[in-house]
Design an enzyme around this catalytic site. Sequence first.
Site, PDB file in Angstrom:
ATOM      1  N   SER A   1       0.942  -1.082   0.078  1.00 35.64           N
ATOM      2  CA  SER A   1      -0.058  -0.133   0.133  1.00 35.64           C
ATOM      3  C   SER A   1       0.831   1.230  -0.026  1.00 35.64           C
ATOM      4  CB  SER A   1      -1.122  -0.160   1.083  1.00 35.64           C
ATOM      5  OG  SER A   1      -1.661   1.222   1.385  1.00 35.64           O
TER       6      SER A   1
ATOM      7  N   TYR B   1      -2.387   0.120  10.116  1.00 31.79           N
ATOM      8  CA  TYR B   1      -2.571  -0.472   8.512  1.00 31.79           C
ATOM      9  C   TYR B   1      -1.075  -0.103   8.138  1.00 31.79           C
ATOM     10  CZ  TYR B   1      -3.747  -0.753   3.677  1.00 31.79           C
ATOM     11  OH  TYR B   1      -3.958  -1.327   2.438  1.00 31.79           O
TER      12      TYR B   1
END
Length: 254
Positions: free
Chosen positions: A142, A155
């Site tokens: 990501s 995250y």
Amino acid sequence: MDWNFEGKTVVVTGGSKGIGRAIVKQFVRYGARIVIADVAENGEEDAAQWVQAGRAVRFIQCDVSVPEEAESVIRKAELEFGGVDVLVNNAGIFPRADLLGTDEAFWDKVLGINLKGAYLMSQAAVPGMIQRGGGCMVNIGSLHARMGEETTMAYAVSKGGIITLTRNLARALAKHRIRVNCVNPGWVMSDGELERLKALGMDQEEIDKRGDRMPLGRMQTGKDIAGAVVFMAGDLAGQITGQILTVDGGASLR
């Protein structure tokens, strides 16, 4: 053919929805045998539809953060299809909380699925790949791994770990002809993300305008990410390992 995956077995974690589902669809398109590993039961329906269409697709319900379940996915894939050629570590969750709102249970859950799950699946798959003379792993990262945002700390840390895991495994496993790479998606307009934005009060027009302001003029789709994953898993990328391929429509150029 460079895009031919006939006779190849691909395991996709988190393959029942979003980016994972798009990845499954692309590999099926190019003839691969697929194992969808997902905690969500609806993957069974997807697999059944592919089987009815004459494709070799199987679903195994799995929590990738549980060692026994990760091991079971790989063993079942090896028993049914003879081995695993490609592992796509896509399973992940994206809950939001800032530092003070992140308790230990929240942290453990995010890191357990997003990072530990990739480690466990890789650990289970590598012995068979070594025995077969090689293989390929593609991890889904990501942009958050390289940027700060108040509510995505756990995250972001998990995805930063994915990049480190990718490069470490690539170096360690190169001698066994196992390639390990990472695809970093940008802002992907999955069904789940659209639902989240609309729950925050955004209408479709506002979402579209955000896409218009992207350097390449639109948001990413699951298909965009799937194309990069298939490339990294195929023969055209046969000399690529330990690399991070960003697919973000130019967002990170800002």
